[in-house]
Design a protein around this motif. Structure first.
Motif, PDB file in Angstrom:
ATOM      1  N   THR A   1       0.973  -1.249   0.136  1.00  0.00           N
ATOM      2  CA  THR A   1       0.060   0.100  -0.013  1.00  0.00           C
ATOM      3  C   THR A   1       0.673   1.230   0.010  1.00  0.00           C
ATOM      4  N   LEU A   2       0.694   2.511  -0.626  1.00  0.00           N
ATOM      5  CA  LEU A   2       1.234   3.928  -0.303  1.00  0.00           C
ATOM      6  C   LEU A   2       1.676   3.988   0.254  1.00  0.00           C
ATOM      7  N   SER A   3       0.968   4.052   2.244  1.00  0.00           N
ATOM      8  CA  SER A   3       1.372   3.893   3.532  1.00  0.00           C
ATOM      9  C   SER A   3       2.633   3.758   4.023  1.00  0.00           C
ATOM     10  N   SER A   4       2.835   2.042   3.225  1.00  0.00           N
ATOM     11  CA  SER A   4       3.831   1.430   3.610  1.00  0.00           C
ATOM     12  C   SER A   4       4.958   1.727   2.315  1.00  0.00           C
ATOM     13  N   ILE A   5       4.408   1.969   2.043  1.00  0.00           N
ATOM     14  CA  ILE A   5       6.353   2.635   1.018  1.00  0.00           C
ATOM     15  C   ILE A   5       7.045   3.658   2.262  1.00  0.00           C
ATOM     16  N   PRO A   6       7.981   3.984   2.635  1.00  0.00           N
ATOM     17  CA  PRO A   6       9.464   4.453   3.215  1.00  0.00           C
ATOM     18  C   PRO A   6       9.354   5.786   2.332  1.00  0.00           C
ATOM     19  N   ILE A   7       9.140   7.413   3.447  1.00  0.00           N
ATOM     20  CA  ILE A   7       8.606   8.820   3.176  1.00  0.00           C
ATOM     21  C   ILE A   7      10.365   8.263   3.237  1.00  0.00           C
ATOM     22  N   GLY A   8      11.125   9.052   2.026  1.00  0.00           N
ATOM     23  CA  GLY A   8      12.164   9.228   1.933  1.00  0.00           C
ATOM     24  C   GLY A   8      12.844  10.948   1.862  1.00  0.00           C
ATOM     25  N   VAL A   9      13.402  11.923   2.789  1.00  0.00           N
ATOM     26  CA  VAL A   9      13.520  13.496   2.962  1.00  0.00           C
ATOM     27  C   VAL A   9      15.278  13.542   3.379  1.00  0.00           C
TER      28      VAL A   9
ATOM     29  N   ASP B   1      20.094  12.394   3.425  1.00  0.00           N
ATOM     30  CA  ASP B   1      18.912  11.755   3.619  1.00  0.00           C
ATOM     31  C   ASP B   1      18.420  10.491   4.620  1.00  0.00           C
ATOM     32  N   HIS B   2      16.998  10.997   4.789  1.00  0.00           N
ATOM     33  CA  HIS B   2      16.691   9.889   5.539  1.00  0.00           C
ATOM     34  C   HIS B   2      15.268   9.234   5.315  1.00  0.00           C
ATOM     35  N   GLU B   3      15.038   8.211   5.812  1.00  0.00           N
ATOM     36  CA  GLU B   3      13.693   7.598   5.685  1.00  0.00           C
ATOM     37  C   GLU B   3      12.866   6.815   6.609  1.00  0.00           C
ATOM     38  N   PHE B   4      11.774   7.416   6.701  1.00  0.00           N
ATOM     39  CA  PHE B   4      10.801   7.155   7.939  1.00  0.00           C
ATOM     40  C   PHE B   4       9.792   5.785   6.909  1.00  0.00           C
ATOM     41  N   ALA B   5       8.962   4.674   7.813  1.00  0.00           N
ATOM     42  CA  ALA B   5       8.233   3.989   7.876  1.00  0.00           C
ATOM     43  C   ALA B   5       6.804   3.905   7.241  1.00  0.00           C
ATOM     44  N   ALA B   6       6.317   5.633   8.232  1.00  0.00           N
ATOM     45  CA  ALA B   6       5.302   5.848   8.681  1.00  0.00           C
ATOM     46  C   ALA B   6       5.524   6.936   8.280  1.00  0.00           C
ATOM     47  N   PRO B   7       4.145   7.800   7.007  1.00  0.00           N
ATOM     48  CA  PRO B   7       3.410   9.011   7.583  1.00  0.00           C
ATOM     49  C   PRO B   7       3.719  10.117   9.132  1.00  0.00           C
ATOM     50  N   LEU B   8       4.116  11.132   8.993  1.00  0.00           N
ATOM     51  CA  LEU B   8       5.040  11.564  10.406  1.00  0.00           C
ATOM     52  C   LEU B   8       4.243  13.756   9.379  1.00  0.00           C
TER      53      LEU B   8
ATOM     54  N   THR C   1       2.054  20.713  11.527  1.00  0.00           N
ATOM     55  CA  THR C   1       1.734  19.584  11.747  1.00  0.00           C
ATOM     56  C   THR C   1       0.816  19.205  10.417  1.00  0.00           C
ATOM     57  N   GLU C   2       1.177  19.389   8.862  1.00  0.00           N
ATOM     58  CA  GLU C   2       1.374  18.416   7.624  1.00  0.00           C
ATOM     59  C   GLU C   2       1.874  17.803   7.497  1.00  0.00           C
ATOM     60  N   PRO C   3       1.030  16.997   7.127  1.00  0.00           N
ATOM     61  CA  PRO C   3       2.495  15.507   6.464  1.00  0.00           C
ATOM     62  C   PRO C   3       3.591  15.703   5.987  1.00  0.00           C
ATOM     63  N   VAL C   4       4.347  15.020   6.068  1.00  0.00           N
ATOM     64  CA  VAL C   4       5.957  15.579   5.024  1.00  0.00           C
ATOM     65  C   VAL C   4       5.602  14.336   3.790  1.00  0.00           C
ATOM     66  N   GLU C   5       6.004  14.500   3.098  1.00  0.00           N
ATOM     67  CA  GLU C   5       5.453  14.249   1.716  1.00  0.00           C
ATOM     68  C   GLU C   5       7.552  13.505   1.158  1.00  0.00           C
TER      69      GLU C   5
END
Length: 72
Positions: free
Chosen positions: A2-10, A16-23, A54-58
């Protein structure tokens, strides 16, 4: 997957950082141990006001955390 299970890379301050969950932006700063007071943020080269933290990181954001310094 699912889209939510794709790491968020910023990228934050060039690292560079990757996060498993939206934040949120505020949660990102806390997770990285960065200050939430006395700093300014730029996202992709544009000022990102504290009222939006308070908005989610993209995915793919380039974030710069800027602190004021005194000097002469």
């Amino acid at each position: 997957m699912t889209l939510s299970s794709i790491p968020i890379g910023v990228t934050v301050n060039g690292v560079d950082h990757e996060f498993a969950a939206p934040l949120t932006v505020h949660e990102l700063l806390e997770r990285l141990g960065l200050p939430c007071q006395g700093v300014a943020l730029a996202v992709d080269g544009a000022v990102f006001p504290k009222s939006r933290w308070t908005e989610p990181v993209e995915r793919g954001w380039q974030i710069e955390v800027l602190t004021a310094v005194q000097g002469g």
